[in-house]
Design a protein around this motif. Sequence first.
Motif, PDB file in Angstrom:
ATOM      1  N   GLN A 297       0.854  -1.172   0.000  1.00  0.00           N
ATOM      2  CA  GLN A 297       0.000   0.000   0.000  1.00  0.00           C
ATOM      3  C   GLN A 297       0.897   1.231   0.000  1.00  0.00           C
ATOM      4  O   GLN A 297       2.043   1.186   0.419  1.00  0.00           O
ATOM      5  N   ARG A 298       0.356   2.321  -0.477  1.00  0.00           N
ATOM      6  CA  ARG A 298       1.080   3.574  -0.368  1.00  0.00           C
ATOM      7  C   ARG A 298       0.962   4.045   1.087  1.00  0.00           C
ATOM      8  O   ARG A 298      -0.070   3.861   1.736  1.00  0.00           O
ATOM      9  N   SER A 299       2.021   4.650   1.587  1.00  0.00           N
ATOM     10  CA  SER A 299       2.053   5.148   2.970  1.00  0.00           C
ATOM     11  C   SER A 299       1.042   6.283   3.154  1.00  0.00           C
ATOM     12  O   SER A 299       0.856   7.081   2.246  1.00  0.00           O
ATOM     13  N   PRO A 300       0.397   6.459   4.318  1.00  0.00           N
ATOM     14  CA  PRO A 300       0.467   5.563   5.474  1.00  0.00           C
ATOM     15  C   PRO A 300      -0.435   4.349   5.290  1.00  0.00           C
ATOM     16  O   PRO A 300      -1.487   4.442   4.659  1.00  0.00           O
ATOM     17  N   SER A 301      -0.015   3.225   5.852  1.00  0.00           N
ATOM     18  CA  SER A 301      -0.774   1.998   5.620  1.00  0.00           C
ATOM     19  C   SER A 301      -0.732   1.081   6.826  1.00  0.00           C
ATOM     20  O   SER A 301       0.154   1.185   7.659  1.00  0.00           O
ATOM     21  N   GLY A 302      -1.748   0.218   6.915  1.00  0.00           N
ATOM     22  CA  GLY A 302      -1.778  -0.789   7.961  1.00  0.00           C
ATOM     23  C   GLY A 302      -0.724  -1.863   7.683  1.00  0.00           C
ATOM     24  O   GLY A 302      -0.569  -2.298   6.549  1.00  0.00           O
ATOM     25  N   ARG A 303      -0.008  -2.240   8.726  1.00  0.00           N
ATOM     26  CA  ARG A 303       1.030  -3.257   8.554  1.00  0.00           C
ATOM     27  C   ARG A 303       0.427  -4.638   8.744  1.00  0.00           C
ATOM     28  O   ARG A 303      -0.518  -4.821   9.489  1.00  0.00           O
ATOM     29  N   MET A 304       1.009  -5.624   8.088  1.00  0.00           N
ATOM     30  CA  MET A 304       0.534  -6.999   8.191  1.00  0.00           C
ATOM     31  C   MET A 304       1.709  -7.839   8.656  1.00  0.00           C
ATOM     32  O   MET A 304       2.713  -7.946   7.968  1.00  0.00           O
ATOM     33  N   THR A 305       1.573  -8.415   9.840  1.00  0.00           N
ATOM     34  CA  THR A 305       2.683  -9.189  10.371  1.00  0.00           C
ATOM     35  C   THR A 305       2.664 -10.603   9.801  1.00  0.00           C
ATOM     36  O   THR A 305       1.705 -11.027   9.157  1.00  0.00           O
ATOM     37  N   GLU A 306       3.733 -11.329  10.082  1.00  0.00           N
ATOM     38  CA  GLU A 306       3.793 -12.718   9.635  1.00  0.00           C
ATOM     39  C   GLU A 306       2.665 -13.526  10.264  1.00  0.00           C
ATOM     40  O   GLU A 306       2.093 -14.418   9.632  1.00  0.00           O
ATOM     41  N   THR A 307       2.349 -13.216  11.510  1.00  0.00           N
ATOM     42  CA  THR A 307       1.249 -13.940  12.170  1.00  0.00           C
ATOM     43  C   THR A 307      -0.064 -13.675  11.448  1.00  0.00           C
ATOM     44  O   THR A 307      -0.869 -14.592  11.236  1.00  0.00           O
ATOM     45  N   THR A 308      -0.286 -12.428  11.070  1.00  0.00           N
ATOM     46  CA  THR A 308      -1.511 -12.109  10.337  1.00  0.00           C
ATOM     47  C   THR A 308      -1.561 -12.884   9.023  1.00  0.00           C
ATOM     48  O   THR A 308      -2.598 -13.449   8.660  1.00  0.00           O
TER      49      THR A 308
END
Lengths: 316, 316, 316, 316
Positions: free
Chosen positions: A281-292
Amino acid sequence: MAKAGAFSRSTAGVYAIAPTPFLEDGAVDYVSLDRLIEFYNESGVDGLTVLGQLGEAPKLSAEEAVRIATRFVERTTFPIIVGASAPGFAAMQALTAAVMDAGAAGVMIAPPVSLRTDDQIVGYYAGASAAIGAETPFVIQDYPLTFSVVMTPQVIRRIALENDNALMLKHEDWPGLEKITTLRGYEADGSMPRLSILCGNGGLFLDFETERGADGAMTGYCFPEMLVDTVALAAAGNRDAAHDLFDAHLPLIRYEQQPGIGLAVRKYVFARRGVLASAAQRSPSGRMTETTKAEVDYLLERLSHHDPRAKMSREH
Amino acid sequence: MAKAGAFSRSTAGVYAIAPTPFLEDGAVDYVSLDRLIEFYNESGVDGLTVLGQLGEAPKLSAEEAVRIATRFVERTTFPIIVGASAPGFAAMQALTAAVMDAGAAGVMIAPPVSLRTDDQIVGYYAGASAAIGAETPFVIQDYPLTFSVVMTPQVIRRIALENDNALMLKHEDWPGLEKITTLRGYEADGSMPRLSILCGNGGLFLDFETERGADGAMTGYCFPEMLVDTVALAAAGNRDAAHDLFDAHLPLIRYEQQPGIGLAVRKYVFARRGVLASAAQRSPSGRMTETTKAEVDYLLERLSHHDPRAKMSREH
Amino acid sequence: MAKAGAFSRSTAGVYAIAPTPFLEDGAVDYVSLDRLIEFYNESGVDGLTVLGQLGEAPKLSAEEAVRIATRFVERTTFPIIVGASAPGFAAMQALTAAVMDAGAAGVMIAPPVSLRTDDQIVGYYAGASAAIGAETPFVIQDYPLTFSVVMTPQVIRRIALENDNALMLKHEDWPGLEKITTLRGYEADGSMPRLSILCGNGGLFLDFETERGADGAMTGYCFPEMLVDTVALAAAGNRDAAHDLFDAHLPLIRYEQQPGIGLAVRKYVFARRGVLASAAQRSPSGRMTETTKAEVDYLLERLSHHDPRAKMSREH
Amino acid sequence: MAKAGAFSRSTAGVYAIAPTPFLEDGAVDYVSLDRLIEFYNESGVDGLTVLGQLGEAPKLSAEEAVRIATRFVERTTFPIIVGASAPGFAAMQALTAAVMDAGAAGVMIAPPVSLRTDDQIVGYYAGASAAIGAETPFVIQDYPLTFSVVMTPQVIRRIALENDNALMLKHEDWPGLEKITTLRGYEADGSMPRLSILCGNGGLFLDFETERGADGAMTGYCFPEMLVDTVALAAAGNRDAAHDLFDAHLPLIRYEQQPGIGLAVRKYVFARRGVLASAAQRSPSGRMTETTKAEVDYLLERLSHHDPRAKMSREH
């Protein structure tokens, strides 16, 4: 120069909300964009809505917005609706003129968060309608969860009565089932012109929304084919089958509907499906962790037992 | 190509917030704009902030915004700060690049209304600073009454510590006197770099803000000459005289600070002063009734007994 | 005179949120209340939270609140947590003193909607903790969707560090999975004392919340037995079985989680299950139409194919 | 057992908003309370409103609230209006019954912050009116700055038409002058029953509010005598004299109207005037620094040149 197949007050089916593909460095990914358009062309949807909130429209420059919308128009045969919400009418007018000129079918307009009273909302849509021009069809976006603006059925009726170019409602009030019933009642008693009602809210209530009188869905769920099938099954009176299919997807629908990271999940699945090169995504954006990611993979794996389209064909 | 006379961490005095003149049909009134610039050149202000909320910036198209900002830069010798708040960083970046290229001294950035936590606010300014570039000075706009975003002094300190290009604070928290004291305390104990603090909020507390350590005013009150004189009297230690002048204007300052119609009042007075051809705002705008106009006329008449600049020289 | 079995930082399992039964005329229905308590005693839950938002606490007089809480305490053997959120500390203190005296295990406190900054939230909990007394255990309620107050993990850590009587977090941020992971990380690195984390939000993400480290559920879903089984299956490492059971209930969970009418649905199911005499709420309340009832009946019928407890034994 | 001199639709003059005196330890200061009541009895006000927001009502227990309201009723001869806003109708009903029984003239009801649409607001007042009983007169409090609930003139008209016991409007919208004009227009054209309109908002616009048709003031400014004189001068058609007196007080009015610390300033001046033993508020409260006190002292000193009542007779 409108394309054949404009939307109307009786439009039914599925208008997918299209994401905007980006490269990891934040640039628009036009290669993935073309692949995404091809994907929609084959998905069975009846139209697309582009440059909405989940199309990351506010992160685009004015030039990018017009270029992307034009690309969608040129490479599809169904109607393209363009999100034109803007802080002021001048920017709304400029974008609308550009995309309508390029062949868009109409625009979608959400109310600014500062509106509170019924009159303020009705007045705003009167101004917006004048700004885009009476010849430009528009979609009312009713999304209180995000915009904090609550439109009663009476307010929607007033907007529909005052603006002949208000043809469609993107319904995503929450809860909203009774609202559909009330609006269809207004149409039945002749106090309001018909609006096409397509439902958003990530599809979370689509199973019952169609039963209440909605014409279909306008949302960006990562399996638009499921939206198409569910709406078709419901339209055919195949209630149990519609719910069965919907329920199989519900764990993922629910997961994707989380504010902040929902778009990340959606793009991740599009990437896993081979449509997007990246979930960026273009900043700002929600992060997606490895767990997610692992949770989404698990949901896809479980879903694939019910819907083979969720079987991921390649590693990621 | 920055103009000589950029603002800095020690800038003091008055930066007027400039309105944008419109004709009755909504077009930008460039003739009045030139007259307005001339007025500011003779008013004693130390700089201008253009395209802010009260410059009706959200109602301008991108092209108009750049053209107006450029006009201000070209016809003045003092620094011009440009409001660059935007729904996304792409639009902020595009406008900033254009106006800095034209010779602006820096930009002003307000937080989006959706921010809530300290980290969200600090993170947003980090993103904005990166978007406009480290070489572009910026002003933090702290205006919770309008933006619903509350920045504690600690948050402002974090923004100042993290971003070397944060040079100035437009202070308009309400109440805000203790905030000035706290921030100056942070500077005194070495925990925060100095910021120039110019106060907004219509000037409603300017008399005490300067005493608390503010460097001056950044607001659009219809008599910028009074702001200049009050700040100068306070800086010269002439406390009672500063308050006397301020108090004479307070009934009008108070009247002008009403949300919604404040800008209408301001433009009306500028029109009565012969600077603007019309008090017109671009739609949507606050309406000013005949009763409102008569109230402003009465306030001007009363003010003229104390300050001859409020004597209106011609009928309207 | 605390009852044996107080909750602690390591409490795990399910605390059901209990509704308050009313007669059709708005009076408290103490007969149904006793039947409800009996139902919970046999349901396998580990505790109850009473007089929360969904217990219609703000609609009760002070006397009713104490009487109802006392009834729960007297007729159960597990811990009873009492919602004590109030507009001011005096009312919070009065209710807390009364229910702790009656044998409650602790109180739950939500932040007032006016709080914005990190410091305001931390300061509020310090004041609340002092008001209820250091010897009274409390639960932090983190529910931004309803209260508009956003607590970062750092804020929760600060509250936990400053108040020894903060033992539990009712987690219902949305999205919230990463928040659980972050908080458990703080405990692992020793920067925060352990909190029991029980998840609310209608149970909509319970399947993954337990996997992220939550200790269980605190919510009022109309089949608390399912919550008990899902948490137990997850605790036993039986991942697929936990998801299978959860997914079967998800269509109803989703339906029940609608703001405004969710409580009506919940009470309707409790009435159909024979626990409550009526689904009545005290005014003001969300209305439930015949169509809504039919939709819930349909969901129950579908659910009963997977979970026999959803088979309704008698007509309604 | 209502006291002689109830308020009515034609009530005019000044109803002061009374603060609640506390000792430094947070206990109610009944000695100062009696002195405060004596002060009001001699001040020329026509009534009092007690237990409002600025009476710190939410910080009182139910018992304290009734005791304080009763004290006001017993020791005055003019009408006492009691703030009865509460999170639910049960608490509103209980307090109303108690204070009406004690001889109060009516209650004041503000809308809960969660209301958004016109219908929600009208519906809320219908429920509140039913809860307090048709025989209990009430005041509509219209204060969007604090409550975030925006009532259009049409909404106020609907409330007035639907509830015969709605007799008075506490007007504190901002801006609000046109609202008074519009409401008086509704009365003139017969579409709305007359309401007594008393203006709050700290008195900041009282000079023009009376000219627009307001009946007077309902606010807690620390010199209620000035409110009485200003309203009387305006009623007598003595426009310039009314403005002269008002303008002399405006610097202090403005200073007192700051959210958060305004009440601290007000109590500080009452303490300096010898009415309250202490400026203490019950926690949580806005703090007042030495600098703030010195600023208020300076404002009082300046005011005393125009109004001898501001001359402080004793050191503090």
